[in-house]
Design an enzyme around this catalytic site. Structure first.
Site, short mmCIF file in Angstrom:
data_model
loop_
_atom_site.label_atom_id
_atom_site.label_comp_id
_atom_site.label_asym_id
_atom_site.label_seq_id
_atom_site.Cartn_x
_atom_site.Cartn_y
_atom_site.Cartn_z
CB CYS A 12 -0.89 0.04 1.26
SG CYS A 12 -2.01 -1.35 1.40
N GLY A 38 -0.08 0.65 -5.29
CA GLY A 38 -1.30 -0.16 -5.19
C GLY A 38 -2.36 0.35 -6.13
CG ASN A 113 3.17 0.21 3.09
OD1 ASN A 113 2.89 -0.84 2.51
ND2 ASN A 113 4.33 0.82 2.92
N GLY A 114 2.07 -2.47 5.00
CA GLY A 114 2.89 -3.53 5.58
C GLY A 114 2.11 -4.80 5.78
CE1 TYR A 254 9.16 -4.38 -10.28
CE2 TYR A 254 7.77 -4.57 -8.34
CZ TYR A 254 7.93 -4.64 -9.71
OH TYR A 254 6.87 -4.97 -10.49
#
Length: 482
Positions: A12, A38, A113-114, A254
């Site tokens: 996210c 996302g 996020n995670g 990335y």
């Protein structure tokens, strides 16, 4: 987005802003800069200091907020937002964040996020206390833990809840009287803070979102920190001091946008250094260097600069094709890739090619691209990967959690070369990756999580431990397992 081609996805992107009349519009703009993190859903919660207002939906940000009136109903001078790709939880509207919590006097919302590595354990404990979950995502558990905490004030409830979670997490919370940010004890998922000229404070996943809303970078949020922003300014505290920075190396390889800076390291420059290093580690004679668009272009430039082999734009990506990573069959996914990528035949035909990519996950996309170049008349194709061989899964917020899904866990480098049909294949070494990123840390060896390449996880795996050991033992990923 590049991750739609490769089928490797981060969870996210989060964004929050405090103290400006244009909070909702700026949150939209900030999320737009984070769309690469996302594409499944998006949501915004605004704060008028009396009430929290939410709008969310499935799809890209522009699709969710296609009707301008959806932004107009989000009143207030503070807001948080979220864009989602699911690593935990189903693809449904109930899992789209921010989540709202209204069971205690201080109503609040969270964006996450995670991935929590003890989510199953926490869910069992919370269920035993009568908690009714609003989603099947692990992201909401922080809010549930806050609501059941027996601490007296809201800040202490946050600290209490944060100390019960394990894994990689970066949270932004919005209460009616303050905005908070929480980073896991390893800082695995990035969070940054900035300030705009009007005095408003921004907290988000990447510096590219700060740039989008014209906020000046202040600092990275450090492991174990609890940040509070309210009418009195910024307060920096901690919920734990048992910390060690091990930021996810895949952010540099990335996930992050190349114009972002993470803990003082330019993502673009780090990728160029990765490309240059793999050129030194795996030299080859060739006519032209190509990068797989878009996340590998920085590394391809670095390879070309170091090797002296010219770089050219031999591959084009169509930006207007629907997502492919959620297609239900491999045949449909491959068709999606074929619609996304095409080659410039004049650059390819009769040439010895160095094809630079950032990683190989399952190998299907690499196999297709190599064949695409052969069909365009390439004389030979030498694949160079600007990261180490991806052998181990991630449990901190990337959607591959089984070694069986990774071609690097199932084949040797020579075997992968044969599987993708390349003339040669070379990966960047782990030491080369660490040196290329060049993260400077006090009292630490390099400050990076490289577990995907060497199996050295910075934390226990908790609920994932048994599954991981079974698969790793079956695939002989490491010796001496019980």
């Amino acid at each position: 987005m590049a991750n739609e081609v490769k089928s490797l996805n981060d969870e996210c992107g989060v964004f929050g802003i405090w103290g400006t009349p244009d909070a909702t519009r700026l949150t939209y703009d900030g999320l737009h800069a984070l769309q690469h993190r996302g594409q499944e859903g998006a949501g915004i919660v605004s704060n008028d200091h009396n009430q929290l207002h939410r709008y969310r939906g499935l799809g890209l940000l522009a699709q969710v907020f296609e009707d301008p009136q959806t932004l107009e109903i989000l009143n207030g001078n503070s807001a948080i937002g979220h864009i989602r790709y699911a690593t935990a939880g189903s693809h449904s509207i109930n899992n789209i964040q921010p989540f709202l919590f209204e069971n205690i006097s201080n109503h609040f919302a969270i964006s996450h996020n995670g991935n929590l590595t003890n989510a199953d354990t926490l869910k069992r404990e919370l269920s035993a206390k009568g908690v009714q979950f609003q989603s099947d995502s692990d992201s909401e558990l922080f809010g549930d833990l806050i609501e059941v905490s027996e601490m007296d004030n809201f800040t202490d409830k946050i600290k209490d809840a944060a100390n019960r979670m394990r894994g990689g997490f970066a949270y932004i919370l919005m209460a009616t009287d303050a905005m908070y940010a929480v980073s896991d004890p390893n800082g695995l998922r990035p969070l940054v803070m900035g300030k705009r000229a009007d005095g408003s404070v921004v907290i988000c996943s990447e510096t590219c979102a700060l740039d989008q809303v014209r906020a000046e970078f202040i600092r990275d949020i450090q492991p174990g920190e609890l940040i509070k922003v309210d009418g009195d300014g910024i307060k920096i505290g901690h919920y734990t001091t048992d910390t060690e920075l091990t930021v996810c190396s895949m952010e540099y390889i990335y996930f992050a946008r190349p114009d972002s800076v993470i803990h003082g390291v330019s993502v673009h420059e780090a990728r160029k250094r990765m490309g240059a290093r793999v050129a030194r580690e795996h030299p080859v004679k060739a006519d032209v260097v190509l990068g797989v668009p878009n996340s590998s272009l920085s590394a391809a430039i670095g390879y070309a600069n170091e090797s002296g082999i010219p770089y050219d734009m031999g591959m084009i990506k169509n930006q207007y094709v629907a997502r492919t990573f959620i297609e239900p069959t491999q045949k449909k996914r491959e068709r999606g890739v074929s619609m996304k990528l095409s080659v410039v035949k004049s650059v390819i035909e009769g040439k010895d090619i160095v094809l630079v990519d950032d990683s190989i996950v399952r190998g299907t996309t690499s196999r297709y691209i190599v064949q695409l170049l052969r069909d365009a008349g390439a004389k030979s194709i030498h694949v160079r990967i600007a990261s180490p061989d991806l052998k181990f899964p991630c449990f901190y917020g990337i959607d591959i959690q089984k070694p069986s899904e990774l071609i690097g866990a199932n084949y040797s480098v020579d075997g992968i070369r044969d599987q993708i049909g390349a003339d040669s294949l070379g990966y960047l070494s782990v030491d080369g990756l660490i040196d290329s990123i060049g993260l400077k840390c006090d009292n630490q060896y390099h400050g990076l999580c490289t577990a995907y390449f060497d199996g050295k996880y910075p934390t226990p795996l908790y609920d994932y431990e048994a599954m991981y050991k079974r698969e790793a033992k079956r695939l002989h990923l490491y010796e001496g397992m019980d």
